[in-house]
Write a protein that holds these residues in place. Sequence first.
Motif, PDB file in Angstrom:
ATOM      1  N   GLU A 138       0.894  -1.011  -0.010  1.00  0.00           N
ATOM      2  CA  GLU A 138       0.005   0.068   0.154  1.00  0.00           C
ATOM      3  C   GLU A 138       0.801   1.220   0.048  1.00  0.00           C
ATOM      4  O   GLU A 138       0.420   2.291  -0.769  1.00  0.00           O
ATOM      5  CB  GLU A 138      -0.968  -0.099   1.375  1.00  0.00           C
ATOM      6  CG  GLU A 138      -1.847   1.366   1.328  1.00  0.00           C
ATOM      7  CD  GLU A 138      -2.913   1.518   0.057  1.00  0.00           C
ATOM      8  OE1 GLU A 138      -3.318   2.589   0.029  1.00  0.00           O
ATOM      9  OE2 GLU A 138      -3.059   0.393  -0.675  1.00  0.00           O
ATOM     10  N   LYS A 178       0.687   4.074  -2.922  1.00  0.00           N
ATOM     11  CA  LYS A 178       0.620   5.695  -2.538  1.00  0.00           C
ATOM     12  C   LYS A 178       1.637   6.405  -2.924  1.00  0.00           C
ATOM     13  O   LYS A 178       1.408   7.642  -3.492  1.00  0.00           O
ATOM     14  CB  LYS A 178       0.172   5.823  -1.083  1.00  0.00           C
ATOM     15  CG  LYS A 178      -0.878   5.284  -0.596  1.00  0.00           C
ATOM     16  CD  LYS A 178      -1.298   5.604   0.946  1.00  0.00           C
ATOM     17  CE  LYS A 178      -2.722   5.215   1.343  1.00  0.00           C
ATOM     18  NZ  LYS A 178      -2.830   5.720   2.813  1.00  0.00           N
ATOM     19  N   ASN A 208       1.301   9.456  -5.874  1.00  0.00           N
ATOM     20  CA  ASN A 208       1.651  10.837  -5.256  1.00  0.00           C
ATOM     21  C   ASN A 208       3.021  11.136  -6.180  1.00  0.00           C
ATOM     22  O   ASN A 208       3.831  12.096  -5.755  1.00  0.00           O
ATOM     23  CB  ASN A 208       2.031  10.983  -3.687  1.00  0.00           C
ATOM     24  CG  ASN A 208       0.799  10.935  -2.923  1.00  0.00           C
ATOM     25  OD1 ASN A 208      -0.018  11.789  -3.273  1.00  0.00           O
ATOM     26  ND2 ASN A 208       0.529   9.984  -2.267  1.00  0.00           N
ATOM     27  N   LEU A 215       3.043  12.381   0.386  1.00  0.00           N
ATOM     28  CA  LEU A 215       3.065  11.033   1.123  1.00  0.00           C
ATOM     29  C   LEU A 215       2.648  11.341   2.538  1.00  0.00           C
ATOM     30  O   LEU A 215       1.837  10.461   3.375  1.00  0.00           O
ATOM     31  CB  LEU A 215       4.098  10.177   0.753  1.00  0.00           C
ATOM     32  CG  LEU A 215       3.639   8.525   1.104  1.00  0.00           C
ATOM     33  CD1 LEU A 215       2.664   8.282   0.325  1.00  0.00           C
ATOM     34  CD2 LEU A 215       5.136   7.876   0.702  1.00  0.00           C
ATOM     35  N   ASP A 256      -0.468  12.353   3.462  1.00  0.00           N
ATOM     36  CA  ASP A 256      -1.750  11.538   3.140  1.00  0.00           C
ATOM     37  C   ASP A 256      -1.616  10.654   4.435  1.00  0.00           C
ATOM     38  O   ASP A 256      -2.454  10.302   4.851  1.00  0.00           O
ATOM     39  CB  ASP A 256      -1.346  10.630   1.965  1.00  0.00           C
ATOM     40  CG  ASP A 256      -2.259   9.928   1.636  1.00  0.00           C
ATOM     41  OD1 ASP A 256      -3.399  10.091   1.637  1.00  0.00           O
ATOM     42  OD2 ASP A 256      -1.951   8.609   1.030  1.00  0.00           O
ATOM     43  N   TYR A 257      -0.459  10.268   5.038  1.00  0.00           N
ATOM     44  CA  TYR A 257      -0.360   9.538   6.048  1.00  0.00           C
ATOM     45  C   TYR A 257      -0.518  10.219   7.475  1.00  0.00           C
ATOM     46  O   TYR A 257      -0.332   9.669   8.491  1.00  0.00           O
ATOM     47  CB  TYR A 257       1.172   8.625   6.020  1.00  0.00           C
ATOM     48  CG  TYR A 257       1.163   7.500   5.411  1.00  0.00           C
ATOM     49  CD1 TYR A 257       0.345   6.274   5.723  1.00  0.00           C
ATOM     50  CD2 TYR A 257       1.620   7.420   4.091  1.00  0.00           C
ATOM     51  CE1 TYR A 257       0.288   5.030   5.112  1.00  0.00           C
ATOM     52  CE2 TYR A 257       1.921   6.086   3.431  1.00  0.00           C
ATOM     53  CZ  TYR A 257       1.121   5.186   3.854  1.00  0.00           C
ATOM     54  OH  TYR A 257       1.183   3.800   3.074  1.00  0.00           O
TER      55      TYR A 257
END
Length: 102
Positions: free
Chosen positions: A19, A23, A27, A34, A37-38
């Motif tokens: 995953e 991602k 990105n 990233l 996102d996290y």
Amino acid sequence: MGKEQLPLWISSLDPEELEFIRKFMINSGSLKKLAKDYEVSYPTVRLKLDRLIQTINLNYEKEKDEASLTSFIKKLAIEEQISLQVAQQLIEKYEEERKRTT
């Protein structure tokens, strides 16, 4: 392509690592995006990426070593140092063991 046909360096990754790669690709390799996102810091994402790179490299090297063993067995059969039947048995046994450990 079945899982058994995937390179070892891919099939050995867990779902979370896969995953992360997905991602990362979505990105465009931007660690800033990233991290957002996290919802973690840039250094945290960088550390995760560095660990993933190490994991991939270790598994890739292991895969190369395994391929060289199979090639060596085939070479022995071609040079008639072992029979074709013995070579096939060795390779089959090796692949069975490898599947059990992955």
